[in-house]
Write an enzyme that holds these catalytic residues in place. Structure first.
Site, PDB file in Angstrom:
ATOM      1  N   LYS A 129       0.731  -1.015  -0.220  1.00  0.00           N
ATOM      2  CA  LYS A 129       0.186   0.141   0.075  1.00  0.00           C
ATOM      3  C   LYS A 129       1.009   1.169  -0.122  1.00  0.00           C
ATOM      4  O   LYS A 129       1.991   1.173   0.509  1.00  0.00           O
ATOM      5  CB  LYS A 129      -0.940   0.026   1.445  1.00  0.00           C
ATOM      6  CG  LYS A 129      -1.997   0.759   1.037  1.00  0.00           C
ATOM      7  CD  LYS A 129      -3.081   0.003   0.506  1.00  0.00           C
ATOM      8  CE  LYS A 129      -4.246   0.927  -0.099  1.00  0.00           C
ATOM      9  NZ  LYS A 129      -5.618  -0.253  -0.602  1.00  0.00           N
ATOM     10  N   ASP A 169      -6.731   4.225  -4.859  1.00  0.00           N
ATOM     11  CA  ASP A 169      -7.423   4.234  -3.529  1.00  0.00           C
ATOM     12  C   ASP A 169      -8.215   5.447  -3.514  1.00  0.00           C
ATOM     13  O   ASP A 169      -8.380   6.278  -4.315  1.00  0.00           O
ATOM     14  CB  ASP A 169      -6.665   3.443  -2.650  1.00  0.00           C
ATOM     15  CG  ASP A 169      -7.217   2.912  -1.207  1.00  0.00           C
ATOM     16  OD1 ASP A 169      -7.696   1.896  -1.385  1.00  0.00           O
ATOM     17  OD2 ASP A 169      -7.473   3.957  -0.372  1.00  0.00           O
TER      18      ASP A 169
HETATM   19  O1  2IT Z   1      -7.940  -1.872  -1.160  1.00  0.00           O
HETATM   20  C1  2IT Z   1      -7.754  -2.259  -2.326  1.00  0.00           C
HETATM   21  O2  2IT Z   1      -7.685  -3.326  -2.497  1.00  0.00           O
HETATM   22  C2  2IT Z   1      -7.376  -1.262  -3.348  1.00  0.00           C
HETATM   23  N1  2IT Z   1      -7.458  -0.128  -3.274  1.00  0.00           N
HETATM   24  C3  2IT Z   1      -7.334  -1.876  -4.678  1.00  0.00           C
HETATM   25  C4  2IT Z   1      -5.832  -2.245  -5.031  1.00  0.00           C
HETATM   26  C5  2IT Z   1      -5.404  -2.618  -6.284  1.00  0.00           C
HETATM   27  O3  2IT Z   1      -4.162  -2.794  -6.585  1.00  0.00           O
HETATM   28  O4  2IT Z   1      -6.164  -2.680  -7.327  1.00  0.00           O
END
Ligand code: 2IT
Length: 452
Positions: A129, A169
């Site tokens: 993240k 996100d």
């Molecule tokens: O919380 C999540 O799973 C997302 N924001 C999507 C992450 C992604 O790599 O598509």
């Protein structure tokens, strides 16, 4: 919810002590550990290699400075992060969040959760993240572009299609991904579009990716309903938020004969008894998201009720609650209202939307079925992994193909979660089941790859 296994207890206490002032991270770790008790009781070999002590420590945490210039020539500095939490089962994968309240704790809780979620998709993606404490509210397109270019200039050396693949996100959507990819391409001088997902269709994005989180949540919900000999047709749903995720839920619910009657924003909530389900309404929700952080204009436009400064929980006539905004939006007070209003299904959609106190209360209530976000919202990152697959093979899949794979994925996530809970004698416990099923694959990969 408690941790009784002595080893897990020790690791939890050490995690709290060595990561001070990270309450969201502690919360996410506690929640997962409380589900893993029976697994560690049955598998002492995990303790022997300090598996959990390793799992709570990110493989790598990158922090960087992001300087950018506003439209009047003023200079600003923000913090940037990328937390590469666990790469045991695939390249690091997870979204970027641009929001004022982003900090180490938020990034780490999201990265930790992502590891188990990504494992549940059944696809080869590790957990990560990232983001910034940059506040996109009120910024012009040009300011957003300069910020994204500066952010990517700091980040690009740490990511890549086989290394780490960010996506969107909160505060990061198609526009930001476009600017971020443009800068990455400029710096690398190569067509590596698998480095980011959630891209526009013209440069390698996948059909259904914008809808995927919401659609996936509804597919998962249908599996829960099937388990309860119930159906989605005719159900009323309350969601919080009106972003990308809520929009996907509204759209899919409408297709399946259910309706979303409540949504909320920072300013309060909207009640639309007819459902937010026509093309005009759905498009307006999208428009609203681009302009404001408020949902009142929807109520004005479509002549329905708006309640200021309140959350959409506990109102009569709701069958299913799907919190889809942000972490810890449902506390014990909200949870009590939800149960008292007769809601039968509580589906977490936002990452960790429920405080642990509220979650423990909801899970103990016999009248309501609780499903955890790391399973329910996994369709988003799942379709991101399908976008990576398309980019690798330089092909474009049809909408039907992506949607069919997403549906299959969500059915399987529900199935493996239910089976994992059953295997440990926990009954139909979707929260524990998701944690255990997600954990198993990562644990196996880490064990087989040896200690590092
Ligand atoms: O919380 C999540 O799973 C997302 N924001 C999507 C992450 C992604 O790599 O598509």
């Amino acid at each position: 919810m408690e941790i009784t296994n002595p080893y897990l207890k020790r690791v939890y206490e050490k995690t709290v002590a060595s990561n001070p002032q990270q309450p969201e991270f502690h919360q996410a770790v506690f929640e997962v550990f409380s589900s893993l008790d029976p697994v560690f009781n049955r598998h002492p070999e995990y303790e022997a290699i300090d598996l959990m002590g390793r799992m709570v420590e990110p493989e790598r945490m990158i922090t960087f400075r992001v300087c950018w210039q506003d439209d009047r020539g003023g200079w600003h500095t923000n913090k940037g992060w990328r937390c590469q939490f666990n790469g045991a089962i695939g390249p690091f994968k997870g979204g970027l969040r641009f929001q004022k309240n982003v900090c180490d704790s938020v990034i780490k809780f999201l990265g930790f959760e992502q590891t188990f979620k990504n494992s549940l998709t059944g696809l080869p993606i590790g957990g990560a993240k990232g983001g910034s404490d940059f506040d996109p509210e009120g910024k012009s397109d040009a300011e957003i572009q300069r910020f994204c270019q500066s952010f990517m200039t700091a980040l690009y050396r740490f990511i890549g299609p086989d290394v780490d693949v960010p996506a969107g996100d909160i505060g990061v959507g198609g526009r930001e991904i476009g600017f971020l990819y443009g800068q990455y391409r400029r710096l690398k001088g190569a067509w590596e579009n698998g480095v980011l997902t959630g891209k526009g269709l013209s440069y390698g994005g996948s059909l259904i990716r914008p809808e995927a989180t919401g659609y996936g949540a509804v597919y998962y919900l249908c599996e829960v309903l099937k388990h309860e000999n119930d159906t989605i047709a005719g159900k009323n749903i309350a969601v919080s938020g009106y972003g990308n995720v809520s929009w996907g839920i509204m759209k899919k619910a409408a297709q399946l004969g259910a309706k979303v009657t409540y949504m909320s924003g920072r300013d309060g909530y909207v009640y639309d008894p007819d459902g937010i389900n026509t093309e005009e309404k759905l498009n307006y929700v999208l428009e609203l998201r681009e302009k404001h952080l408020h949902c009142k204009p929807y109520a004005e436009k479509f002549g329905c009720k708006f309640v200021p400064n309140a959350k959409p929980w506990g109102e009569p006539g709701v069958d299913i609650c799907m919190p889809s905004a942000t972490q810890n939006e449902v506390d014990l007070e909200c949870a009590t209202k939800i149960v008292n209003s007769g809601v039968k299904y509580y589906m977490e959609v936002a990452n960790m939307p429920t405080t642990n106190e509220a979650l423990a209360y909801l899970r103990a209530e016999k009248s309501i079925i609780v499903a955890p976000s790391k399973a329910v919202n996994a369709g988003g990152v799942g379709v991101s992994a399908l976008e990576m697959a398309q980019n690798s093979e330089r092909l474009v899949w049809t909408e039907e193909e992506v949607d069919a794979q997403l549906k299959k994925m969500m059915i399987n996530i529900h199935k493996v979660s239910a089976e994992a809970a059953e295997e440990y004698g926990l009954g139909y416990d979707l929260v524990a089941g998701a944690n255990i099923a997600g954990f198993k694959k990562v644990a196996e990969a880490m064990t087989e790859q040896g200690c590092f």
